[in-house]
Write an enzyme that holds these catalytic residues in place. Structure first.
Site, mmCIF file in Angstrom:
data_model
loop_
_atom_site.group_PDB
_atom_site.id
_atom_site.type_symbol
_atom_site.label_atom_id
_atom_site.label_comp_id
_atom_site.label_asym_id
_atom_site.label_seq_id
_atom_site.Cartn_x
_atom_site.Cartn_y
_atom_site.Cartn_z
ATOM 1 C CB CYS A 1 -51.506 146.119 -43.476
ATOM 2 S SG CYS A 1 -49.839 146.318 -44.131
ATOM 3 C CB ILE A 2 -55.577 145.039 -40.754
ATOM 4 C CG1 ILE A 2 -54.416 144.042 -40.613
ATOM 5 C CG2 ILE A 2 -56.911 144.309 -40.682
ATOM 6 C CD1 ILE A 2 -54.357 143.004 -41.698
#
Length: 440
Positions: A279-280
């Site tokens: 994600c990040i």
């Protein structure tokens, strides 16, 4: 209008009474925990996945996701509340279905929507009138309305009249002991108000966390990107501060701890060897890609990505500096790398910054071995690499010990007592000052 009300009320009643059958497409880090929670809430759940190994494991009650309790999965399968299949014709048997498939980037950092699109087409070929479809995969604003909706309407059914469509971003933090799928608040945005209400009803029937309704799928898609971009940018600031503090001879962790004493206007973020996970490091690039459609250049987001992507180079540079103090070169040095996972106490190494560190160590001529109690083997450039146990012998053989992931299982006393130089990218020892101990 009466038909629409009937479909909406019928599905809401099924969801509230737990008589609905719910499908989950994609049985990975997001999908399997969601399927388990829905089944634990009393629903009959069918999981869909193209990987036969995952389907077999679920049907055999064999868990492969850290955030799922093996006993829960086994019990739900045994009691007939959860089953898995690769046959998407069973979509016709579900009243609601969540899409939880990967949304990776291609080599040009552009969204690869192949998994989402193929899932939507499989659903479109099999779903029936009155079904709720929710996309959970992280994506760019507009995906639900511009990509998913047209595909589903190729069936001849009309969104908002014959079926319900919404977006509700997954929120998963692997290894978090306080927040999980069950108690993390959920955001839901539907194509129409009725779509939102039906989707929110499903999540309220499953989760303990609050369900926050927004005005559209685009709002929900954008807020997810804001969450992860916020973290990405603040970690980049911490990483840049770490580089500057190193040059100035200041302990960046002591600086952050001091700043964190302020009770307002500051939130601590910490440096590390780079960003990992699905994600990040990835999600902000969806926003950057979409912004081009509006002739806007996301300068801050791209700069943050560049800083975080450069951290593996800084780590290897620090390795070389420490070895130089021993009158040794990086070329030919033996490096023991502790941790492959992108964060502590999990078995997930997707996008782990440790992998490019290993690449750079190899290209610099050093040899390395990796230790990770959570990951017995991992893939690096298509080749399988086995990790090794951490022993006193292996510690003593190393010219440098690199703590890349601070798993709590590591024997940190044994690491220091080896007397070998230690580069700690995670501040595992807090404010320790030893001659052989170095921070990022």
């Amino acid at each position: 209008m009466n038909k629409l009300i009937d479909l909406k009320e019928l599905l809401i009643n099924k969801l509230n009474s737990k008589s609905a059958t719910i499908g989950v497409v994609g049985l990975g880090y997001v999908g399997l925990p969601l399927a388990v929670e829905k089944a634990k809430a009393g629903f009959t759940v069918i999981g869909f996945d193209v990987q036969e190994e995952k389907v077999k494991n679920v049907n055999d009650g064999i868990n492969y996701i850290g955030d799922v309790l093996p006993a829960d999965l086994e019990s739900l399968v045994t009691n007939g509340k959860l089953k898995a299949t690769s046959d998407y014709s069973f979509i016709k048997d579900v009243d609601a279905v969540a899409i939880c498939v990967p949304t990776p980037l291609d080599i040009y950092k552009q969204p690869n929507m192949a998994y989402v699109e193929s899932s939507a087409r499989a659903i479109a070929a099999n779903f029936t009138k009155g079904t709720l479809i929710v996309l959970e995969s992280t994506t760019y604003p507009g995906t639900t309305e511009e990509l998913i909706k047209p595909i589903l309407e190729e069936s001849g059914l009309v969104c908002g009249e014959d079926f319900f469509l919404a977006y509700s971003p997954e929120r998963v933090d692997p290894g978090n002991k306080d927040f999980n799928t069950k108690n993390t608040p959920k955001v839901v945005g539907g194509i129409t108000e009725n779509c939102t209400k039906v989707a929110a009803t499903m999540y309220r029937a499953v989760l303990d966390g609050d369900v926050h309704e927004v005005s559209s799928p685009a709002v929900a898609e954008m807020e997810k990107l804001l969450e992860n971009t916020f973290r990405n940018i603040n970690v980049a600031l911490a990483n840049e501060m770490a580089i500057l503090c190193h040059k100035m001879g200041i302990d960046v962790w002591e600086v952050i701890d001091a700043a964190a004493t302020k009770p307002y206007g500051f939130m601590p973020f910490y440096p590390g060897p780079g960003l990992g996970g699905h994600c990040i490091p990835i999600d902000p690039w969806y926003l950057t890609w979409k912004a081009r459609e509006y002739n806007y250049h996301t300068k801050l987001i791209e700069t943050a990505g560049e800083i975080n992507d450069s951290m593996p180079d800084f780590v290897v540079q620090r390795c070389a500096e420490i070895l130089n103090k021993q009158e040794k070169a990086l070329n030919g040095a033996k490096i023991l790398v502790l941790g492959i996972a992108y964060k502590k106490n999990i078995d997930d190494y997707r996008e782990s910054p440790v992998l490019p560190i290993l690449d750079r160590l190899t290209s610099s001529g050093s040899s390395w071995e990796a230790v990770d109690p959570y990951i017995p083997k991992f893939m690096l450039h298509g080749k399988e690499v086995e990790t090794i146990p951490m022993t006193a012998e292996k510690l003593n053989e190393a010219d440098l010990i690199l703590i890349a992931t601070n798993h709590t299982d590591f024997d940190y006393e044994m690491i220091l007592s080896s007397g070998k130089s230690v580069l700690d990218t995670r501040n595992s020892y807090d404010n320790l000052t030893e001659e052989n101990y170095f921070k990022l």
